[in-house]
Design a protein around this motif. Structure first.
Motif, PDB file in Angstrom:
ATOM      1  N   SER A 151      37.377  37.126  41.622  1.00 54.21           N
ATOM      2  CA  SER A 151      38.396  38.296  41.997  1.00 54.21           C
ATOM      3  C   SER A 151      38.344  39.562  41.733  1.00 54.21           C
ATOM      4  N   ASP A 152      38.847  40.246  41.299  1.00 51.15           N
ATOM      5  CA  ASP A 152      38.410  41.146  40.379  1.00 51.15           C
ATOM      6  C   ASP A 152      38.431  40.857  38.811  1.00 51.15           C
ATOM      7  N   SER A 153      39.453  39.791  38.542  1.00 52.79           N
ATOM      8  CA  SER A 153      40.610  40.134  36.984  1.00 52.79           C
ATOM      9  C   SER A 153      40.550  38.113  37.027  1.00 52.79           C
ATOM     10  N   TRP A 154      41.323  37.867  36.153  1.00 52.52           N
ATOM     11  CA  TRP A 154      41.871  36.451  36.023  1.00 52.52           C
ATOM     12  C   TRP A 154      42.129  35.780  38.365  1.00 52.52           C
ATOM     13  N   ALA A 155      42.090  34.646  37.736  1.00 58.36           N
ATOM     14  CA  ALA A 155      42.193  33.591  38.523  1.00 58.36           C
ATOM     15  C   ALA A 155      42.911  32.320  38.744  1.00 58.36           C
ATOM     16  N   GLY A 187      48.160  30.379  38.740  1.00 53.71           N
ATOM     17  CA  GLY A 187      49.509  31.365  39.487  1.00 53.71           C
ATOM     18  C   GLY A 187      48.373  33.061  40.356  1.00 53.71           C
ATOM     19  N   LYS A 188      47.514  32.725  39.863  1.00 48.84           N
ATOM     20  CA  LYS A 188      47.503  34.239  41.132  1.00 48.84           C
ATOM     21  C   LYS A 188      45.370  33.722  41.525  1.00 48.84           C
ATOM     22  N   GLN A 189      45.367  33.938  42.997  1.00 45.68           N
ATOM     23  CA  GLN A 189      44.104  33.601  43.182  1.00 45.68           C
ATOM     24  C   GLN A 189      43.735  35.216  43.933  1.00 45.68           C
ATOM     25  N   ASN A 190      43.420  36.567  43.244  1.00 46.42           N
ATOM     26  CA  ASN A 190      43.853  37.996  44.144  1.00 46.42           C
ATOM     27  C   ASN A 190      42.180  37.715  45.324  1.00 46.42           C
ATOM     28  N   LYS A 191      42.173  38.403  46.182  1.00 42.35           N
ATOM     29  CA  LYS A 191      40.835  38.849  46.532  1.00 42.35           C
ATOM     30  C   LYS A 191      40.224  39.848  46.182  1.00 42.35           C
ATOM     31  N   PRO A 192      38.944  40.127  45.657  1.00 42.61           N
ATOM     32  CA  PRO A 192      38.987  41.324  45.326  1.00 42.61           C
ATOM     33  C   PRO A 192      38.852  42.647  45.949  1.00 42.61           C
ATOM     34  N   ALA A 193      39.123  43.488  45.531  1.00 45.04           N
ATOM     35  CA  ALA A 193      39.741  45.128  46.524  1.00 45.04           C
ATOM     36  C   ALA A 193      39.058  44.698  47.304  1.00 45.04           C
TER      37      ALA A 193
END
Length: 345
Positions: free
Chosen positions: A118-122, A125-131
């Motif tokens: 990720s680009d920040s905290w994973a 509660g959140k597992q966001n892909k890198p942009a």
């Protein structure tokens, strides 16, 4: 003279063999030593913004040395793909991670690298892909995970650092790289995890791969996840756990036995090594946090057959005055909390 020259190759060969043997023995001895450590992802930013770390006499001292003085032998570093420059939720780029790993290794520390993908905290509660991966197909995501993992570890190797452990994902009870790698689609999650494993082993087969969940006292959560991992042929070496009584609004005395039982159950049920890769207690409750750390270390050491590998405190140096984080282990005057003395034992 000719006789001396003739035996020189033999002498060199024997010397090389002895050195290699000694090096192997030293590495083996280190790998068999209980890991006691700290995640210090904030450290470069703290130093860059002028925070001063001090010893008990009030003298400025290198933070890593202060941690080493308290018995720590391991440093854990998170790595993000393309982070921003926010002091608390940014940095930890591949380049910064390599620099910190080199610094820690020079201090004699063992290294763990924690890939968030990720680009920040994973976290749970959140597992966001890198942009830059956001619009990629699943096949492209598989390549992204492999290549990012491989490239970071290759950079570390080039800098002379071979991590002892690599985490593929950070606190992933619900999976990672949502929605593609959610636990609602275990076959896809398994493929993503295996790409991280394969990239790691392509760099060095001796690096141990960790798969990491939160709530180390929650046996039901762990059985459900790792049963699914087994059924989907996920490849890994170590089961990593977080343990934060604070976040589940309990005192450690209420569930330390559950943590111990879960550690033992995971090691036996899946024939894997286990490790508490994140732990923390309230900075204002020094004695309680110290007692908790002593209990956690004992619980991990009780895992049969030396399968309990170690305990790592999450951001002990992240003083509340700088980070606003309540679970550091640093005092207002810039000195380490006496709670960290638990790692001396």
């Amino acid at each position: 003279m000719k006789k001396r020259l003739a035996i020189l190759p033999l002498v060199l060969a024997l010397t090389t063999a002895f050195t290699a043997c000694t090096s192997t023995k030293n590495t083996t001895a280190q790998n068999n030593t209980f890991a006691k450590g700290a995640d210090v992802g904030w450290l470069p930013q703290m130093e860059a913004t002028g925070y001063k770390f001090k010893d008990a006499d009030g003298n400025e001292k290198d933070c890593l040395q202060l941690l080493k003085d308290r018995g720590m032998n391991t440093i854990r570093l998170r790595v993000w793909v393309h982070p921003n420059n926010d002091k608390a939720s940014g940095h930890c780029s591949p380049e910064e991670t390599v620099a910190m790993a080199v610094r820690a290794q020079k201090m004699g520390m063992r290294i763990m690298v924690d890939f968030h993908y990720s680009d920040s905290w994973a976290d749970p509660g959140k597992q966001n892909k890198p942009a830059v991966w956001a619009n990629h197909s699943f096949d492209e995501l598989l390549n992204d995970v492999y290549q990012h993992t491989y490239d970071v570890l290759a950079s570390l190797e080039k800098a002379g650092v071979t991590p002892e452990w690599v985490q593929v994902g950070n606190e992933i009870p619900g999976g990672m790289l949502w929605p593609d790698g959610s636990t609602t689609n275990w076959p896809q999650l398994a493929q993503l995890l295996n790409k991280g494993y394969e990239a790691t082993k392509a760099i060095n087969n001796n690096i141990k791969v960790i798969v990491h969940l939160d709530e180390g006292n929650n046996n039901k959560k762990f059985r459900e996840f790792y049963d699914n991992a087994t059924n989907n042929n996920v490849k890994y070496d170590v089961i990593g756990m977080s343990y934060y009584p604070f976040w589940i609004k309990t005192d450690y005395t209420e569930n330390i036995a559950d943590l111990e039982n879960n550690l033992k159950d995971m090691a036996k049920r899946y024939n894997k090594e286990v490790m508490v890769v994140e732990v923390g207690g309230e900075d204002t409750k020094v004695e309680n946090t110290r007692d908790m750390l002593v209990a956690v270390i004992k619980a991990v050491k009780k895992v049969p057959n030396n399968k309990g590998l170690g305990v790592i405190y999450w951001e002990p140096e992240g003083a509340r005055s700088w980070s606003h984080y309540a679970l550091s282990a640093w005092m207002e005057d810039g000195t380490p909390s006496p709670a960290l003395d638990a790692f001396k034992e």
